[in-house]
Design a protein around this motif. Structure first.
Motif, PDB file in Angstrom:
ATOM      1  N   ALA A 151       3.675  -4.508  -7.428  1.00 58.91           N
ATOM      2  CA  ALA A 151       4.707  -5.121  -6.591  1.00 58.91           C
ATOM      3  C   ALA A 151       4.301  -5.036  -5.119  1.00 58.91           C
ATOM      4  O   ALA A 151       3.458  -4.229  -4.734  1.00 58.91           O
ATOM      5  CB  ALA A 151       6.045  -4.418  -6.811  1.00 58.91           C
ATOM      6  N   ASP A 152       4.899  -5.884  -4.310  1.00 53.18           N
ATOM      7  CA  ASP A 152       4.707  -5.845  -2.861  1.00 53.18           C
ATOM      8  C   ASP A 152       5.750  -4.861  -2.326  1.00 53.18           C
ATOM      9  O   ASP A 152       6.945  -5.152  -2.329  1.00 53.18           O
ATOM     10  CB  ASP A 152       4.903  -7.242  -2.283  1.00 53.18           C
ATOM     11  N   VAL A 153       5.307  -3.673  -1.893  1.00 53.06           N
ATOM     12  CA  VAL A 153       6.228  -2.581  -1.566  1.00 53.06           C
ATOM     13  C   VAL A 153       6.210  -2.266  -0.075  1.00 53.06           C
ATOM     14  O   VAL A 153       5.156  -2.138   0.541  1.00 53.06           O
ATOM     15  CB  VAL A 153       5.882  -1.314  -2.382  1.00 53.06           C
ATOM     16  N   ALA A 168       3.024  -0.232   1.272  1.00 53.09           N
ATOM     17  CA  ALA A 168       2.418   0.718   0.337  1.00 53.09           C
ATOM     18  C   ALA A 168       1.744  -0.088  -0.762  1.00 53.09           C
ATOM     19  O   ALA A 168       2.387  -0.491  -1.727  1.00 53.09           O
ATOM     20  CB  ALA A 168       3.468   1.649  -0.245  1.00 53.09           C
ATOM     21  N   PRO A 169       0.447  -0.358  -0.606  1.00 54.35           N
ATOM     22  CA  PRO A 169      -0.253  -1.155  -1.622  1.00 54.35           C
ATOM     23  C   PRO A 169      -0.400  -0.401  -2.941  1.00 54.35           C
ATOM     24  O   PRO A 169      -0.470   0.829  -2.963  1.00 54.35           O
ATOM     25  CB  PRO A 169      -1.612  -1.429  -0.986  1.00 54.35           C
ATOM     26  N   TYR A 170      -0.433  -1.162  -4.013  1.00 49.44           N
ATOM     27  CA  TYR A 170      -0.645  -0.610  -5.349  1.00 49.44           C
ATOM     28  C   TYR A 170      -2.131  -0.362  -5.527  1.00 49.44           C
ATOM     29  O   TYR A 170      -2.949  -1.241  -5.257  1.00 49.44           O
ATOM     30  CB  TYR A 170      -0.156  -1.603  -6.401  1.00 49.44           C
ATOM     31  N   GLY A 224      -1.824   3.053 -12.216  1.00 50.82           N
ATOM     32  CA  GLY A 224      -1.968   3.037 -10.772  1.00 50.82           C
ATOM     33  C   GLY A 224      -0.766   3.638 -10.078  1.00 50.82           C
ATOM     34  O   GLY A 224       0.226   3.990 -10.715  1.00 50.82           O
ATOM     35  N   LEU A 225      -0.875   3.757  -8.758  1.00 50.93           N
ATOM     36  CA  LEU A 225       0.186   4.307  -7.910  1.00 50.93           C
ATOM     37  C   LEU A 225       0.267   3.492  -6.632  1.00 50.93           C
ATOM     38  O   LEU A 225      -0.684   2.808  -6.249  1.00 50.93           O
ATOM     39  CB  LEU A 225      -0.128   5.759  -7.535  1.00 50.93           C
ATOM     40  N   TYR A 226       1.392   3.607  -5.966  1.00 50.79           N
ATOM     41  CA  TYR A 226       1.546   3.040  -4.627  1.00 50.79           C
ATOM     42  C   TYR A 226       1.181   4.154  -3.648  1.00 50.79           C
ATOM     43  O   TYR A 226       1.630   5.286  -3.800  1.00 50.79           O
ATOM     44  CB  TYR A 226       2.979   2.572  -4.401  1.00 50.79           C
ATOM     45  N   VAL A 227       0.349   3.831  -2.659  1.00 50.11           N
ATOM     46  CA  VAL A 227      -0.147   4.860  -1.742  1.00 50.11           C
ATOM     47  C   VAL A 227      -0.115   4.331  -0.314  1.00 50.11           C
ATOM     48  O   VAL A 227      -0.495   3.191  -0.051  1.00 50.11           O
ATOM     49  CB  VAL A 227      -1.602   5.264  -2.100  1.00 50.11           C
ATOM     50  N   ALA A 229      10.837  -3.166  -3.172  1.00 48.89           N
ATOM     51  CA  ALA A 229       9.747  -3.652  -4.034  1.00 48.89           C
ATOM     52  C   ALA A 229      10.013  -5.098  -4.429  1.00 48.89           C
ATOM     53  O   ALA A 229      10.974  -5.381  -5.147  1.00 48.89           O
ATOM     54  CB  ALA A 229       9.630  -2.770  -5.276  1.00 48.89           C
ATOM     55  N   HIS A 230       9.163  -5.994  -3.948  1.00 41.52           N
ATOM     56  CA  HIS A 230       9.253  -7.410  -4.320  1.00 41.52           C
ATOM     57  C   HIS A 230       8.337  -7.644  -5.511  1.00 41.52           C
ATOM     58  O   HIS A 230       7.121  -7.480  -5.402  1.00 41.52           O
ATOM     59  CB  HIS A 230       8.803  -8.309  -3.164  1.00 41.52           C
TER      60      HIS A 230
END
Length: 181
Positions: free
Chosen positions: A68-70, A90-92, A123-126, A143-144
């Motif tokens: 997602a675009d966070v 916060a990119p995935y 994966g994770l958002y970081v 989160a889009h």
């Protein structure tokens, strides 16, 4: 009679305290979500004053939300009011295939639960967050899942420490007392 009166005062006090807490946090709109919406799974164990790597997963309807675009909005929580301090993307970040050992454990009701050795985390958002002071900070996550669609939202609070509890990478091991046997 006295017991009933005490309970009444306690209930009124709790209602007033809850209302005051709601009014104070409403400024930054940081009241925790109660519905079955987006949930934040923070994987970072410790946050300190200064620069921090902040990693987290997102769970929606009992499934991990990937790619997602966070956007994170960080709120400084001074007194009871929240004030927007920063906004970050916060990119995935995908992780390689993780293979764990197959394991079996027994639940309290006697049933066996088998873990097949595959990790379901892909994966994770970081992102990198910076905190100017120790204390409580609020984080709103948007989160889009689709471009132009309305975002899923979650709120959480984190505690930022003045100094880390864990030793820094490369620092000497803490001293320990050795007993003679």
């Amino acid at each position: 009679m006295e017991r009933t009166l005490c309970r009444g005062f306690l209930a009124i006090g709790l209602l007033i305290g809850g209302y005051a807490f709601h009014i104070g946090t409403a400024t930054a709109d940081l009241t925790p979500e109660v519905s079955g919406g987006l949930q934040v799974l923070i994987t970072t164990s410790e946050l300190v004053v200064g620069q921090n790597r902040f990693a987290f997963g997102l769970l929606r309807a009992n499934k991990l939300l990937e790619g997602a675009d966070v956007t994170l909005r960080v709120y400084s929580m001074k007194r009871s009011e929240g004030q927007l301090a920063a906004e970050f993307n916060a990119p995935y970040q995908s992780v390689g295939k993780i293979t764990l050992q197959r394991s079996v454990h027994r639940h309290s009701d006697g049933t066996e639960h088998v873990h097949d050795g595959e990790s379901y985390i892909r994966g994770l958002y970081v992102t990198q967050l910076s905190f100017a002071r120790p204390g409580r900070w609020g984080i709103k996550i948007l989160a889009h899942r689709q471009k132009g669609g309305s975002p899923d939202m979650a709120r959480t609070a984190v505690m930022v420490l003045d100094a880390p509890h864990t030793p820094a990478v490369g620092s000497p091991a803490p001293r320990s007392v050795q007993s003679e046997s």
